[in-house]
Design a protein around this motif. Sequence first.
Motif, PDB file in Angstrom:
ATOM      1  N   VAL A  60       0.861  -1.192   0.000  1.00  0.00           N
ATOM      2  CA  VAL A  60       0.000   0.000   0.000  1.00  0.00           C
ATOM      3  C   VAL A  60       0.895   1.239   0.000  1.00  0.00           C
ATOM      4  O   VAL A  60       2.123   1.124   0.089  1.00  0.00           O
ATOM      5  CB  VAL A  60      -0.957   0.014   1.218  1.00  0.00           C
ATOM      6  N   ASN A  61       0.288   2.415  -0.071  1.00  0.00           N
ATOM      7  CA  ASN A  61       1.030   3.684  -0.119  1.00  0.00           C
ATOM      8  C   ASN A  61       2.056   3.657  -1.250  1.00  0.00           C
ATOM      9  O   ASN A  61       3.233   3.972  -1.053  1.00  0.00           O
ATOM     10  CB  ASN A  61       1.709   3.990   1.228  1.00  0.00           C
ATOM     11  N   LEU A  62       1.600   3.274  -2.425  1.00  0.00           N
ATOM     12  CA  LEU A  62       2.489   3.093  -3.568  1.00  0.00           C
ATOM     13  C   LEU A  62       2.974   4.418  -4.141  1.00  0.00           C
ATOM     14  O   LEU A  62       2.208   5.370  -4.261  1.00  0.00           O
ATOM     15  CB  LEU A  62       1.790   2.280  -4.657  1.00  0.00           C
ATOM     16  N   VAL A  63       4.257   4.440  -4.492  1.00  0.00           N
ATOM     17  CA  VAL A  63       4.900   5.606  -5.095  1.00  0.00           C
ATOM     18  C   VAL A  63       5.663   5.115  -6.323  1.00  0.00           C
ATOM     19  O   VAL A  63       6.340   4.091  -6.280  1.00  0.00           O
ATOM     20  CB  VAL A  63       5.887   6.259  -4.094  1.00  0.00           C
ATOM     21  N   TRP A  64       5.565   5.878  -7.412  1.00  0.00           N
ATOM     22  CA  TRP A  64       6.230   5.505  -8.658  1.00  0.00           C
ATOM     23  C   TRP A  64       7.744   5.491  -8.462  1.00  0.00           C
ATOM     24  O   TRP A  64       8.343   6.461  -8.035  1.00  0.00           O
ATOM     25  CB  TRP A  64       5.835   6.474  -9.763  1.00  0.00           C
ATOM     26  N   SER A  65       8.390   4.348  -8.747  1.00  0.00           N
ATOM     27  CA  SER A  65       9.839   4.191  -8.579  1.00  0.00           C
ATOM     28  C   SER A  65      10.293   2.966  -9.359  1.00  0.00           C
ATOM     29  O   SER A  65      10.681   1.959  -8.793  1.00  0.00           O
ATOM     30  CB  SER A  65      10.181   4.039  -7.092  1.00  0.00           C
ATOM     31  N   PRO A  66      10.237   3.029 -10.692  1.00  0.00           N
ATOM     32  CA  PRO A  66      10.457   1.836 -11.510  1.00  0.00           C
ATOM     33  C   PRO A  66      11.885   1.295 -11.476  1.00  0.00           C
ATOM     34  O   PRO A  66      12.843   2.030 -11.290  1.00  0.00           O
ATOM     35  CB  PRO A  66      10.087   2.299 -12.917  1.00  0.00           C
ATOM     36  N   LEU A  67      11.973  -0.008 -11.635  1.00  0.00           N
ATOM     37  CA  LEU A  67      13.226  -0.720 -11.892  1.00  0.00           C
ATOM     38  C   LEU A  67      13.095  -1.339 -13.264  1.00  0.00           C
ATOM     39  O   LEU A  67      11.988  -1.616 -13.730  1.00  0.00           O
ATOM     40  CB  LEU A  67      13.431  -1.854 -10.879  1.00  0.00           C
TER      41      LEU A  67
END
Length: 178
Positions: free
Chosen positions: A127-134
């Motif tokens: 939950v509390n997702l934040v955009w931070s791609p790998l």
Amino acid sequence: MIECELTEEQISQETIFEGKIIRVYKDSVRLPNGKSSVREIVRHPGAVAIVPQLDDKILMVKQYRYALAKETLEIPAGKIDPGETPETCALRELREETGYIGDITYIGGFHTSPGFTDEIIHIYQAVNLVWSPLEADEDEFLNVVPVLVQEAMDLVIHNGLHDAKTALGILLTCGGNK
């Protein structure tokens, strides 16, 4: 009903196959009644599955599964690498497969098919997702599909998903949210 000893004793072990992900063994065992039998065992390093919730949606992934010869809709998941904890793996897989990072909570683990494998899948909720791609794995091709929580529950209830970890993950994290 008469109770008896239920353990089996390994007599010998032969390696049948050693692959990138699994190892297959053929074990001779002594049964509780003294007789012997053969067990074919798949050893697996374990995996994680994550139910990422963004607002009123679950981020699922659509991907082609060669073993089934079709596309599936699943929650993000992946194999635990050597030396990696399930939690670290869950955070990595969440980023690789959805592009998000978040707060994860351990929901529980289950053995996928104890009749022939020791594979365990650890389920997490994110939950509390934040955009931070790998960057995704080079052999992995998938599309992220946001699915309303109620729609995901309907897919589970009406047999619209054919992946046990996905159905169980959704039930365990969203079952009370109907």
